[in-house]
Write an enzyme that holds these catalytic residues in place. Structure first.
Site, short mmCIF file in Angstrom:
data_model
loop_
_atom_site.label_atom_id
_atom_site.label_comp_id
_atom_site.label_asym_id
_atom_site.label_seq_id
_atom_site.Cartn_x
_atom_site.Cartn_y
_atom_site.Cartn_z
N MET A 1 46.06 -8.91 86.11
CA MET A 1 45.46 -9.82 87.06
C MET A 1 46.06 -11.20 86.88
O MET A 1 46.28 -11.64 85.76
CB MET A 1 43.96 -9.88 86.84
CG MET A 1 43.28 -8.53 86.87
SD MET A 1 43.47 -7.68 88.43
CE MET A 1 42.56 -6.19 88.10
N ASP A 394 40.95 -5.25 80.83
CA ASP A 394 42.12 -5.57 81.66
C ASP A 394 43.23 -6.13 80.77
O ASP A 394 43.80 -7.17 81.05
CB ASP A 394 41.70 -6.58 82.74
CG ASP A 394 42.85 -6.90 83.70
OD1 ASP A 394 43.82 -6.13 83.75
OD2 ASP A 394 42.79 -7.95 84.36
N LEU A 395 43.50 -5.44 79.66
CA LEU A 395 44.50 -5.89 78.70
C LEU A 395 45.88 -5.44 79.18
O LEU A 395 46.20 -4.25 79.13
CB LEU A 395 44.18 -5.33 77.32
CG LEU A 395 42.86 -5.83 76.72
CD1 LEU A 395 42.56 -5.11 75.41
CD2 LEU A 395 42.91 -7.33 76.50
N GLU A 396 46.69 -6.39 79.62
CA GLU A 396 47.98 -6.08 80.23
C GLU A 396 49.13 -6.24 79.25
O GLU A 396 50.29 -6.19 79.65
CB GLU A 396 48.18 -6.95 81.47
CG GLU A 396 47.10 -6.71 82.52
CD GLU A 396 47.27 -7.55 83.77
OE1 GLU A 396 48.37 -8.12 83.96
OE2 GLU A 396 46.31 -7.64 84.56
N ASN A 397 48.81 -6.47 77.98
CA ASN A 397 49.86 -6.64 76.97
C ASN A 397 49.73 -5.61 75.86
O ASN A 397 50.08 -5.85 74.71
CB ASN A 397 49.80 -8.06 76.40
CG ASN A 397 50.11 -9.11 77.44
OD1 ASN A 397 51.21 -9.18 77.94
ND2 ASN A 397 49.11 -9.91 77.80
#
Length: 570
Positions: A1, A394-397
């Protein structure tokens, strides 16, 4: 996001997408190695980096050796990409002509690529997205009639996190270059534990074994799967049934003795977290910041949204812990008391409000038992303070499946069966059940409300039929959703995540009509594109958008169309 204003994708993003498609296609067609001959050796020199970078050359001084993390021995390679450098480390390896070799390496951290060039036949490579635990990459190649050396390489991706590599191998006939010695039979794995259960699956994890190329998993004495990492999910089990599991380590020299056994009991039939939601629900992210979209109070959020994810909680200096601070200044003087009152009002109207953890810039790391406990305690504290119904991941790493599972189960134990648990992985995170995000979702299936994968800001991806699809079409939505629907999630736990407008994301926006057609295709087998699922999923949960603010800025076109369509599904 995205917290920042959306920007058009760069040229580098398009290059990445092309590389990704090639790599994904390779992973589908990769050929397993046959049994090694007696004279086969590892031809790589200093394969475990025990002698520093001796024998290796890394671009732009990007490589160094570290003592932690390591896969085996006392050292590993750490290579850090830059904006114009992919941290490529190479070694010239002596080989024999007309010979077949197995290329492998253990990697961890950011995007990691492994390959060889100069084979004299077809050069090969393989890759993995960021991984919180050691993962083995492996492929095979054959040398040409006059090939006596190849160039072995590893690299990351431009501007991405550092990657680690250890225990590299070009295993096959001795090329005469004096590589590392041949492997011996590995020891039995230790630390086998049950990471999670559902009514039909058990997730396991164990410690890495030095020299292991893969691991075999046994259920009640019978081999049921083989994996290259240190975790596995055994599915297809009966509900409310006890099973015994053991694991062995395998390499070219043979298979180890079996580990100590662990016992797990599957849950009762059914599952899925949260209560009080409609059969088909719409999720929207609410921005706790001003990035050019319409500034909203929670009371302004459109009525079509059943789950409102407050974006975002932030990491603290305590490992794994998160906090939340309302951006009163950026939200035109919105106060904490007003915010809490608006949460209660939304809940009174039948809505659920959750705190979202992560986002594009989120740096929350849950990678051990202590940080897992800190995460659960801090999220539960926010739920008590503000009245949130649950949490959105929503952990995008990257995330660690073992410890995120532990954290979410601890949170569930505190919050009870009313907990709303949602997730918003990127497309790459849900390409395979072996990916950490997918593993986590399956591990907590019995308490999971919905996974709203982000079908945007993505390169081309594989569908469940093995074909490559580009974002921006009905087929991209349906063929990728099929992976989750056939990979173990219940249809009620799958939603389609799309941007609310062209300004809400760098790429991947589709009109509400395309979203509605995809929903129809999956639930009723109508309005499909070229991809047609083998069956329908009438219990599909619904759709998600980033964000309610961008939706408002576009005149509520997304919620007005998709919201009504979701709520009208059978």
């Amino acid at each position: 996001m995205d917290r920042a204003p959306a920007q058009p994708p760069s040229r580098r993003r398009h290059l990445w997408a092309g590389t990704l498609v090639a790599a994904l296609a390779l992973s589908v067609t990769g050929v397993g190695a046959g049994q090694a001959a007696a004279a086969d050796v590892n031809n790589v020199k200093n394969a475990g980096f025990e002698s520093g970078l001796t024998g290796w050359t890394c671009s732009a001084n990007s490589g160094t050796t570290v003592s932690s993390p390591v896969h085996g021995g006392t050292a590993a390679l750490k290579a850090t990409p830059g904006g114009q450098d992919n941290a490529k480390c190479t070694q010239t390896v002596a080989v024999k002509p007309n010979s077949t070799y197995t290329l492998s390496a253990w990697v961890q951290g950011g995007y990691a690529y492994l390959g060889v060039t100069g084979t004299g036949t077809t050069d090969v490579s393989t890759w993995t997205p960021d991984s919180a635990a050691w993962k083995q990459l492996s492929t095979t190649f054959t040398t040409g009639s006059s090939t006596t050396s190849v160039t072995l390489y590893t690299h990351g991706w431009y501007g991405q996190a550092a990657y680690y590599a250890d225990d590299l191998s070009v295993y096959g006939p001795d090329g005469g270059g004096g590589g590392d010695p041949a492997p011996t039979v590995p020891g039995a794995p230790a630390g086998l534990t049950v990471a999670g259960t559902t009514s039909s699956s058990v997730s396991l994890s164990w410690n890495a074994v030095t020299g292991a190329a893969s691991y075999n998993v046994y259920r009640d004495g019978t081999k049921v799967t083989s994996v290259t990492g240190t975790s596995a999910t055994v599915s297809g089990l009966a509900a409310s049934t006890s099973y015994s599991f053991q694991v062995t380590a395998v390499n070219a020299a043979g298979e180890s003795a079996k580990s100590a056994a662990v016992t797990a009991t599957t849950g009762s039939s059914g599952g899925g977290g949260g209560t009080g939601l409609p059969k088909h629900a719409v999720t929207g992210y609410w921005q706790n910041f001003n990035n050019g979209a319409t500034v909203q109070r929670l009371s302004d959020v459109q009525a079509a949204y059943d789950i409102i994810a407050v974006a975002f909680a932030d990491a603290t200096t305590t490992p794994g812990a998160v906090s939340f601070t309302l951006d009163s200044a950026g939200l035109n003087g919105y106060t904490v008391d007003q915010f809490k009152a608006d949460i209660r009002a939304k809940q009174a109207a039948g809505k659920k409000v959750v705190i979202s953890v992560g986002g594009e810039r989120g740096t929350v790391a849950v990678n051990d038992a202590t940080s897992a406990t800190n995460f659960a305690n801090s999220v539960y504290s926010l739920m008590q303070t503000y009245g949130f119904d649950g949490v959105d991941i929503d952990l995008e790493n990257g995330l660690n499946a073992t410890y995120m599972t532990q954290a979410l189960r601890a949170l569930s134990a505190k919050a009870g069966p009313s907990l709303i648990l949602t997730m918003a992985p990127q497309t790459i995170d849900m390409q395979s059940t072996s990916n950490a995000y997918f593993q986590t979702a399956l591990n907590v299936k019995d308490i999971l409300t919905v996974v709203n994968m982000q079908y945007y800001n993505s390169g081309s991806m594989l569908g469940c039929d093995g074909k490559v699809y580009s974002q921006g079409s009905v087929d991209f939505l349906t063929a990728l959703a099929c992976i989750q629907l056939e990979g173990g999630l219940a249809p009620s736990q799958v939603g389609l995540g799309l941007p609310a407008s062209t300004r809400a994301a760098g790429s991947g926006y589709v009109s509400p009509t395309v979203v509605n057609n995809a929903l129809d295709c999956l639930t009723k087998a109508t309005n499909c594109g070229t991809f047609k699922p083998s069956r329908t999923y009438p219990d599909l949960r619904g759709a998600m958008t980033w964000s309610t603010n961008w939706d408002a800025a576009a005149g509520n076109a997304w919620s007005g169309s998709v919201g009504a369509h979701v709520h009208g599904l059978p």
